[in-house]
Design a protein around this motif. Structure first.
Motif, PDB file in Angstrom:
ATOM      1  N   ALA A 126      -4.060   0.026  -0.942  1.00  0.00           N
ATOM      2  CA  ALA A 126      -3.161   0.680  -1.902  1.00  0.00           C
ATOM      3  C   ALA A 126      -3.771   1.925  -2.531  1.00  0.00           C
ATOM      4  CB  ALA A 126      -2.762  -0.309  -3.000  1.00  0.00           C
ATOM      5  N   ASP A 127      -5.105   2.084  -2.405  1.00  0.00           N
ATOM      6  CA  ASP A 127      -5.748   3.258  -3.005  1.00  0.00           C
ATOM      7  C   ASP A 127      -6.060   4.346  -1.968  1.00  0.00           C
ATOM      8  OD1 ASP A 127      -7.688   1.931  -1.616  1.00  0.00           O
ATOM      9  OD2 ASP A 127      -9.225   2.059  -3.182  1.00  0.00           O
ATOM     10  N   ASN A 128      -5.630   4.148  -0.733  1.00  0.00           N
ATOM     11  CA  ASN A 128      -5.933   5.105   0.334  1.00  0.00           C
ATOM     12  C   ASN A 128      -4.768   6.083   0.500  1.00  0.00           C
ATOM     13  OD1 ASN A 128      -5.938   6.103   3.257  1.00  0.00           O
ATOM     14  ND2 ASN A 128      -7.954   5.131   3.104  1.00  0.00           N
ATOM     15  N   ARG A 129      -5.010   7.378   0.214  1.00  0.00           N
ATOM     16  CA  ARG A 129      -3.926   8.371   0.228  1.00  0.00           C
ATOM     17  C   ARG A 129      -3.322   8.529   1.622  1.00  0.00           C
ATOM     18  NH1 ARG A 129      -5.170  13.589  -0.805  1.00  0.00           N
ATOM     19  NH2 ARG A 129      -3.112  14.131  -1.589  1.00  0.00           N
ATOM     20  N   GLU A 130      -4.156   8.476   2.640  1.00  0.00           N
ATOM     21  CA  GLU A 130      -3.644   8.642   4.003  1.00  0.00           C
ATOM     22  C   GLU A 130      -2.660   7.533   4.347  1.00  0.00           C
ATOM     23  OE1 GLU A 130      -5.329   9.302   8.562  1.00  0.00           O
ATOM     24  OE2 GLU A 130      -6.692   8.690   6.956  1.00  0.00           O
ATOM     25  N   VAL A 131      -3.018   6.296   3.991  1.00  0.00           N
ATOM     26  CA  VAL A 131      -2.133   5.159   4.234  1.00  0.00           C
ATOM     27  C   VAL A 131      -0.854   5.302   3.410  1.00  0.00           C
ATOM     28  CG1 VAL A 131      -1.859   2.666   3.896  1.00  0.00           C
ATOM     29  CG2 VAL A 131      -3.971   3.570   4.900  1.00  0.00           C
ATOM     30  N   ARG A 132      -1.012   5.675   2.154  1.00  0.00           N
ATOM     31  CA  ARG A 132       0.161   5.774   1.270  1.00  0.00           C
ATOM     32  C   ARG A 132       1.115   6.871   1.735  1.00  0.00           C
ATOM     33  NH1 ARG A 132      -2.100   5.700  -4.828  1.00  0.00           N
ATOM     34  NH2 ARG A 132       0.133   5.574  -5.293  1.00  0.00           N
ATOM     35  N   TRP A 133       0.556   8.007   2.171  1.00  0.00           N
ATOM     36  CA  TRP A 133       1.397   9.112   2.626  1.00  0.00           C
ATOM     37  C   TRP A 133       2.107   8.743   3.928  1.00  0.00           C
ATOM     38  CZ3 TRP A 133       4.633  12.508   1.953  1.00  0.00           C
ATOM     39  CH2 TRP A 133       4.841  13.619   2.763  1.00  0.00           C
ATOM     40  N   THR A 134       1.425   8.027   4.803  1.00  0.00           N
ATOM     41  CA  THR A 134       2.058   7.570   6.043  1.00  0.00           C
ATOM     42  C   THR A 134       3.181   6.591   5.737  1.00  0.00           C
ATOM     43  OG1 THR A 134      -0.082   7.804   7.158  1.00  0.00           O
ATOM     44  CG2 THR A 134       1.622   6.552   8.312  1.00  0.00           C
ATOM     45  N   TYR A 139      -0.498  -0.788   3.794  1.00  0.00           N
ATOM     46  CA  TYR A 139      -0.199  -0.317   2.444  1.00  0.00           C
ATOM     47  C   TYR A 139      -0.574  -1.373   1.408  1.00  0.00           C
ATOM     48  CZ  TYR A 139       2.532   1.608  -1.455  1.00  0.00           C
ATOM     49  OH  TYR A 139       2.929   2.099  -2.680  1.00  0.00           O
ATOM     50  N   GLN A 140      -0.312  -2.630   1.718  1.00  0.00           N
ATOM     51  CA  GLN A 140      -0.638  -3.714   0.789  1.00  0.00           C
ATOM     52  C   GLN A 140      -2.151  -3.899   0.646  1.00  0.00           C
ATOM     53  OE1 GLN A 140       1.519  -7.051   2.358  1.00  0.00           O
ATOM     54  NE2 GLN A 140       3.505  -6.334   1.595  1.00  0.00           N
ATOM     55  N   ARG A 141      -2.867  -3.653   1.733  1.00  0.00           N
ATOM     56  CA  ARG A 141      -4.319  -3.894   1.720  1.00  0.00           C
ATOM     57  C   ARG A 141      -5.145  -2.663   1.355  1.00  0.00           C
ATOM     58  NH1 ARG A 141      -6.553  -5.021   6.303  1.00  0.00           N
ATOM     59  NH2 ARG A 141      -4.840  -4.648   7.759  1.00  0.00           N
TER      60      ARG A 141
END
Length: 265
Positions: free
Chosen positions: A63-71, A59-61
């Motif tokens: 921050a603009d990736n929706r898949e990562v943010r949603w996970t 998430y820190q690396r």
């Protein structure tokens, strides 16, 4: 003198490029894709504490990736950190959220048990997205879940006093009165709601359900027949009409109602 059309064209190209860059997502490296897969697996196994360090790093690396943010939202929420999940979900939805995300997030809120803060949060989402019927349905579902729970009932009663004009909360409050077998109070509550919302067919259906709960099946039949004649199409209401007819001994009519549902009429 610089040609004005050239300047505008260059500016338009720059603007399109800027917008694309603003919404572009950073792709994960192969190694980080594997890490995200590991998080998915741990999430499925409900090992949220083990998943947390990895998803926080991603998430820190990214921050603009929706898949990562949603996970990240899911791991936080199902892992019991629902206040942090709320903030992360708000940040994500500031960019874009789809209905599937709202459905899952509703289950995250529900999993935390009844409390005013989660109900107020889903109330806020429903107010912010009046055009999305699924979100409105989720709001109703969460209220319904709370009706079955003594603590949830207290939460709804508290919200009903605070937000007397919220129709969904008022409906849930009436359901609680039925659960508590306070039928006279429930009927009074429903009558009051209907006087303010006479064209609300869902409310009329709920009124018929409350009438049935009091044991007045003849009146329930009258209300259901009038409702269905006005174009209410919910199959559950048709089946309920059959049940109510059967309860007052009108078995042939009940049979015809059931057969109509079976035959798709």
């Amino acid at each position: 003198m610089v040609n004005k059309s050239i300047v505008l064209t260059v500016f338009a190209i720059f603007l399109v490029g800027f917008i694309f860059k603003s919404y572009a997502e950073t792709e994960l490296t192969i190694n980080d894709r594997a890490k995200l897969g590991e998080v998915y697996s741990l999430e499925k196994l409900k090992q949220f504490d083990k998943a947390m360090p990895t998803i926080q790093d991603l998430y820190q690396r990214y921050a603009d990736n929706r898949e990562v943010r949603w996970t990240y939202v899911r791991v936080l929420g199902f892992g019991g950190h629902w206040k942090e999940a709320m903030k992360a979900f708000d940040d994500l939805c500031a960019v874009k959220c789809d209905e599937g995300m709202f459905v899952t997030y509703a289950h995250i809120l529900e999993s935390q048990g009844p409390n005013p803060e989660t109900l107020l949060y889903i109330k806020k989402l429903a107010a912010q997205h009046p055009e999305q019927k699924k979100i409105q349905s989720i709001y109703g579902e969460i209220l319904s879940w709370n009706v079955q729970n003594p603590q949830g009932q207290r939460v709804i009663e508290e919200l009903s006093a605070k937000y007397p004009d919220d129709l969904k909360i008022a409906k849930a409050d009436a359901d609680i009165l039925v659960e508590q077998k306070k039928y006279a109070d429930a009927i009074a509550q429903m009558d009051k709601l209907l006087s303010s919302n006479p064209n609300d067919k869902d409310l009329r259906y709920q009124h018929a359900q409350v009438v049935s709960a009091t044991g007045d099946h003849k009146e329930a039949v009258k209300e259901l027949q009038a409702l269905l004649n006005d174009g209410f199409t919910k199959k559950e209401a048709v089946i309920m009409l059959g049940d109510e007819l059967r309860l007052i001994g009108r078995d042939q009519e009940a049979l015809e109602v059931y057969q109509g549902v079976i035959n798709g009429k």
